[in-house]
Design a protein around this motif. Structure first.
Motif, PDB file in Angstrom:
ATOM      1  N   GLU A  44       0.818  -1.209   0.000  1.00  0.00           N
ATOM      2  CA  GLU A  44       0.000   0.000   0.000  1.00  0.00           C
ATOM      3  C   GLU A  44       0.853   1.262   0.000  1.00  0.00           C
ATOM      4  O   GLU A  44       0.591   2.205  -0.744  1.00  0.00           O
ATOM      5  N   SER A  45       1.888   1.272   0.828  1.00  0.00           N
ATOM      6  CA  SER A  45       2.686   2.496   0.896  1.00  0.00           C
ATOM      7  C   SER A  45       3.368   2.766  -0.443  1.00  0.00           C
ATOM      8  O   SER A  45       3.435   3.899  -0.892  1.00  0.00           O
ATOM      9  N   TYR A  46       3.825   1.705  -1.092  1.00  0.00           N
ATOM     10  CA  TYR A  46       4.463   1.923  -2.393  1.00  0.00           C
ATOM     11  C   TYR A  46       3.445   2.289  -3.478  1.00  0.00           C
ATOM     12  O   TYR A  46       3.771   3.004  -4.422  1.00  0.00           O
ATOM     13  N   ALA A  47       2.230   1.797  -3.325  1.00  0.00           N
ATOM     14  CA  ALA A  47       1.210   2.119  -4.335  1.00  0.00           C
ATOM     15  C   ALA A  47       0.792   3.583  -4.248  1.00  0.00           C
ATOM     16  O   ALA A  47       0.369   4.174  -5.235  1.00  0.00           O
ATOM     17  N   ARG A  48       0.927   4.154  -3.044  1.00  0.00           N
ATOM     18  CA  ARG A  48       0.324   5.470  -2.873  1.00  0.00           C
ATOM     19  C   ARG A  48       1.307   6.622  -2.933  1.00  0.00           C
ATOM     20  O   ARG A  48       1.130   7.640  -2.260  1.00  0.00           O
ATOM     21  N   ILE A  49       2.346   6.490  -3.707  1.00  0.00           N
ATOM     22  CA  ILE A  49       3.236   7.631  -3.871  1.00  0.00           C
ATOM     23  C   ILE A  49       2.550   8.655  -4.770  1.00  0.00           C
ATOM     24  O   ILE A  49       1.635   8.328  -5.501  1.00  0.00           O
ATOM     25  N   PHE A  50       3.030   9.880  -4.708  1.00  0.00           N
ATOM     26  CA  PHE A  50       2.273  10.952  -5.353  1.00  0.00           C
ATOM     27  C   PHE A  50       2.193  10.813  -6.874  1.00  0.00           C
ATOM     28  O   PHE A  50       1.194  11.165  -7.481  1.00  0.00           O
ATOM     29  N   LEU A  51       3.238  10.245  -7.488  1.00  0.00           N
ATOM     30  CA  LEU A  51       3.207  10.124  -8.948  1.00  0.00           C
ATOM     31  C   LEU A  51       2.152   9.112  -9.398  1.00  0.00           C
ATOM     32  O   LEU A  51       1.661   9.168 -10.516  1.00  0.00           O
ATOM     33  N   ASN A  52       1.798   8.206  -8.501  1.00  0.00           N
ATOM     34  CA  ASN A  52       0.794   7.193  -8.829  1.00  0.00           C
ATOM     35  C   ASN A  52      -0.591   7.660  -8.407  1.00  0.00           C
ATOM     36  O   ASN A  52      -1.405   6.889  -7.926  1.00  0.00           O
ATOM     37  N   SER A  53      -0.832   8.946  -8.559  1.00  0.00           N
ATOM     38  CA  SER A  53      -2.157   9.442  -8.190  1.00  0.00           C
ATOM     39  C   SER A  53      -2.647  10.435  -9.232  1.00  0.00           C
ATOM     40  O   SER A  53      -1.901  10.846 -10.116  1.00  0.00           O
ATOM     41  N   GLY A  54      -3.894  10.806  -9.100  1.00  0.00           N
ATOM     42  CA  GLY A  54      -4.550  11.673 -10.071  1.00  0.00           C
ATOM     43  C   GLY A  54      -3.905  13.055 -10.141  1.00  0.00           C
ATOM     44  O   GLY A  54      -3.264  13.512  -9.195  1.00  0.00           O
ATOM     45  N   THR A  55      -4.110  13.713 -11.276  1.00  0.00           N
ATOM     46  CA  THR A  55      -3.516  15.031 -11.495  1.00  0.00           C
ATOM     47  C   THR A  55      -3.943  16.032 -10.428  1.00  0.00           C
ATOM     48  O   THR A  55      -3.140  16.848  -9.972  1.00  0.00           O
ATOM     49  N   ASP A  56      -5.200  15.973 -10.004  1.00  0.00           N
ATOM     50  CA  ASP A  56      -5.636  16.941  -8.990  1.00  0.00           C
ATOM     51  C   ASP A  56      -4.976  16.678  -7.640  1.00  0.00           C
ATOM     52  O   ASP A  56      -4.686  17.614  -6.891  1.00  0.00           O
ATOM     53  N   ILE A  57      -4.724  15.396  -7.353  1.00  0.00           N
ATOM     54  CA  ILE A  57      -4.019  15.082  -6.111  1.00  0.00           C
ATOM     55  C   ILE A  57      -2.586  15.626  -6.191  1.00  0.00           C
ATOM     56  O   ILE A  57      -2.046  16.163  -5.229  1.00  0.00           O
ATOM     57  N   MET A  58      -2.000  15.520  -7.380  1.00  0.00           N
ATOM     58  CA  MET A  58      -0.648  16.049  -7.571  1.00  0.00           C
ATOM     59  C   MET A  58      -0.636  17.572  -7.434  1.00  0.00           C
ATOM     60  O   MET A  58       0.311  18.153  -6.901  1.00  0.00           O
TER      61      MET A  58
END
Ligand code: SF4
Ligand code: SF4
Ligand code: SF4
Lengths: 372, 411
Positions: B322-336
């Protein structure tokens, strides 16, 4: 209407078809981007699955959202959405595949204002048990998303019907390919491509009927004697450019197979109608040859290509993909090397957009066919 | 990367980070061990993606090697173009990620600053940063004919759900089984606990170091962070990294106490987005320094701590997926975008510099939206630089300089 004419019309004006369908049926239209979209679920929800390919119009609006180093499919589709050319859509779904589609989903969600938006966050590998289990849960979730998003109840019975009709379409498309292979000349490449373009957007019941009529017609048609032509297999990305078929034909070749997601990959593999539907849908994706954005071993696509070349006694392979396409770009060298090893000639075209490359394509294609 | 000055300027000397040489030493040692012939070093080698879970490798005494880090070294030593061109000759289109192109070519000619990376015994690919690494590692799996493990981390466009959690957790277990099989020994769970703690400690220290730039003047810039980052990438989970970062943090704190900034005159504070432009690091750094603009933070180097909220100290392995899945690059543009907004506020920045990086589509597509979101929510100016991290052919010096000037004027 003559089924071929119907397909030609729809392939040229897919949006008009969708608009008329909507008026006619009062149903909803759901845009999608990829052969990993489980169209059966959309059909079962009573909606029309509409594959978005981009109309090829000049890009201006999309420039404020996507850099120039993005493939023309993604840029062109966004352009159409922003320009209001897809106003008939009630929503769109984005299976997770390449990085460009991944970001297109975000940009689309934030800027286009269609009501329904779903991400189908599929596993990237399709060859492990946990990935397959995960895929089942993703499709279940998508089913719920559809129900919520479109305000419908998606029953098992309707899903079974949808699977049946989509299987029928696949079988008919496969028959068409078979006819083309065994009875050369019964249908031209451009027409075959028109059928596929139409098949990506048509109401599946209407599609099945039209296809059945067409298949009957062709089976009875006299076969022309052009066995001497060079037999070509296409490999690569989707091709929203019908003229490539004509280009090959005019240069004295004949396309006998392809591994396009808008071609053979669209119809290969049936969904098992006797199994639990979501499991069965998953199983089809697991067994079908992968797209380059998915993983099922490191030689999956190369082996498949070789098989198809041999099975169809092809004389050469034309690789074709869009410029800036990462997944296809990475696969090309090893697939070419596999062909080289077997002495199968091949050539590669990187297509920038639909129109600009045609002249160049023609010249190189002629040279290639002359050589093999 | 800083290089030796010919004439010693006392003011410049004072501003230099003293730990630099230690860092070089450690990295040299790390590569030296890895390049020792296998019979002598004994340990197997795994090539792993920069966002991949390295901790289990350390627990199993496997040496992790990062082709991306090597890509950065190739870029910094201006050897990128030659290798990229070689990859193009091999049939890889020019539009693919230049890390991948450089590495694929380097493998065939033992290229780059250290004459090629040591051959892998296994490949570990985590797609939390992009889809490119999957294709790239497939290429290397064919080339070296070694086992490939894929840790598939579904992207968080808008939410991370239970199905994803289950999937990545199961894969963590598969990862352990994979290592046991390739290494031919049982996994050492006790050692894993120690490595997990060290990893978390290293990340905390790294974040603390990055946070020292909240001070005015900032004791370092993101260009220094780009340099010191190598340790959290390559040696995350080791005592070496923890010790080094403790030393670096102490130096930073000392600089803050003494009011030593990296810039003689810090007028503007900026945030950087995307990968560094490795072959022009020094040039770019000077351009900003000359204009009294200090790049106080960046989304790239802080990426290696962006999973911290999802880590569980008591069960590192259980939360690894989970921690590796949730890095910022692996998230939506708005989250970034939210991530950048938080950084601007935290570091009290006056503007944002975006590197639109031809190589990196998942990092770069969406930047135009992020730019708009920032302008709307914060009303601060932003700058977009078009370049590539390794391939110099995509760099236009005069154009970029003009843009920087225009941008500084808006601040
Ligand atoms: S090639 Fe495959 S993954 Fe890519 S868009 Fe086509 S169907 Fe989707
Ligand atoms: S053409 Fe390539 S880059 Fe473009 S959407 Fe399809 S797979 Fe992605
Ligand atoms: S630079 Fe971007 S595309 Fe290349 S490996 Fe890194 S994340 Fe992937």
């Amino acid at each position: 209407m003559d089924p071929l004419q119907l397909f030609r019309d729809i392939s040229q004006h897919p949006a008009d078809y969708a608009r008329q369908w909507k008026t006619r049926t009062g149903g909803k239209v759901v845009g999608n981007f990829c052969s990993y979209t489980p169209q059966e679920l959309i059909v079962a929800a009573g909606a029309l699955p509409y594959r978005i390919l981009g109309s090829g119009a000049d890009i201006s609006r999309a420039d404020s959202y996507l850099q120039a180093y993005c493939c023309s499919l993604v840029r062109g589709s966004l352009e159409d959405a922003l320009a209001g050319r897809l106003e008939f859509l009630d929503g769109a779904v984005f299976p997770h595949t390449c990085d460009s589609i991944q970001r297109l989903s975000d940009i689309w969600r934030m800027n286009t204002g269609f009501g329904f938006h779903a991400d189908i966050i599929l596993p990237v590998k399709l060859d492990t048990e946990s990935a397959v289990d995960y895929m089942v849960s993703v499709l279940r979730r998508f089913r719920q998303d559809l129900e919520k998003g479109l305000g419908v109840t998606l029953t098992d019975a309707r899903l079974a019907d949808a699977i049946r009709i989509c299987n029928q379409v696949r079988q008919l498309l496969a028959t068409l390919y078979e006819l083309r292979r065994t009875r050369p000349g019964v249908i031209g490449g451009s027409d075959l491509h028109a059928v596929f373009r139409a098949a990506l957007v048509m109401d599946r019941v209407e599609l099945a009927e039209a296809l059945a009529t067409l298949v009957d017609q062709l089976a009875a048609a006299p076969q022309s004697q052009d066995e001497s032509t060079k037999r070509i297999v296409f490999s690569g990305g989707l091709c929203s450019m019908p003229d490539i078929y004509r280009v090959v034909e005019e240069a004295g070749g004949r396309v006998v197979w392809d591994d396009f997601c808008t071609g053979a990959r669209y119809f290969e593999g049936l969904v098992d109608e006797t199994r639990e539907p979501i499991q069965a849908l998953t199983e089809r994706y697991r067994e079908r040859v992968v797209c380059p954005a998915k993983h099922a071993g490191i030689y999956n696509r190369g082996t498949y290509l070789l098989e198809k070349v041999k099975e169809n006694r092809a004389d050469g392979v034309i690789f074709l993909f869009l410029k800036f396409c990462d997944p296809h770009g990475f696969d090309y060298p090893y697939m070419k090397a596999m062909l080289d090893k077997e002495g199968i000639p091949s050539i590669m075209f990187e297509i920038e957009d639909q129109l600009s490359s045609e002249g160049q394509l023609r010249t190189r294609c002629e040279a290639f066919l002359e050589m093999i | 990367m800083p290089s030796d000055e010919k004439i010693i300027d006392p003011d410049k000397e004072r501003r230099k980070i003293k730990c630099d040489s230690k860092m070089r030493e450690i990295m040299a040692q790390y590569y030296m061990e890895a390049k020792t012939p296998k019979e002598q070093r004994g340990k197997p080698i795994a090539w792993i993606t920069s966002g991949g879970p390295v901790e289990p490798l350390h627990a199993m005494d496997v040496i992790p090697i990062y082709p991306e880090n090597y890509g950065a070294m190739i870029g910094a030593s201006k050897m990128g173009v030659e290798l990229c061109e070689r990859a193009e000759e091999m049939g890889y289109p020019r539009d693919l990620c230049s890390y991948a192109r450089a590495d694929i070519a380097s493998a065939t000619v033992n290229g780059g600053p250290i004459g090629g990376l040591p051959e892998p015994d296994m490949l570990i690919c985590c797609n939390n940063i992009c889809g490119t690494v999957l294709k790239w590692y497939e290429v290397q799996a064919r080339y070296y004919n070694v086992p490939l493990f894929i840790l598939d981390t579904p992207i968080t466009h808008t939410e991370f759900n239970d199905e994803m959690r289950r999937y990545v957790t199961r894969q963590s277990e598969e990862y352990i089984r994979f290592l046991e099989q390739v290494c031919g020994k049982k996994f050492d769970y006790d050692r894993m606990k120690v490595v997990g703690d060290l990893s978390i400690r290293g990340q905390e220290l790294w974040q603390e170091i990055l946070d020292t730039t909240m001070n005015r003047p900032a004791p370092m810039t993101c260009f220094d962070a780009f340099f010191h980052l190598a340790m959290i990438v390559t040696l995350r989970g080791t005592q070496t990294a923890v010790d080094y970062y403790e030393m670096l943090l102490a130096e930073m704190k000392e600089r803050v106490a003494q009011g030593i900034g990296m810039l003689p005159n810090e007028k503007y504070r900026l945030v950087w987005d995307n990968l560094p432009i490795w072959y022009r690091l020094r040039w770019l750094s000077n351009k900003f320094i000359e204009r009294s603009a200090c790049l106080v933070a960046d989304t790239y180097t802080s990426g290696w701590t962006s999973w911290m909220p999802f880590v569980d100290r008591s069960d590192f392995l259980g939360f690894l997926g989970e921690s590796y899945a949730r890095i910022f690059l692996n998230s939506g543009t708005d989250i970034m975008a939210d991530n950048i907004i938080r950084m601007v506020k935290k570091y009290d920045a006056d503007g944002v510099v975006f590197h639109s990086n031809r190589s990196c589509k998942p990092y770069s597509f969406g930047q135009y939206d992020i730019q708009r979101i920032i302008q709307k929510k914060l009303g601060i100016p932003t700058l977009m630089i078009e370049a590539d991290m390794v391939d110099e052919r995509s760099f236009s010096e005069s154009q970029i300089e003009t843009r920087i000037d225009a941008f500084i004027e808006m601040l």
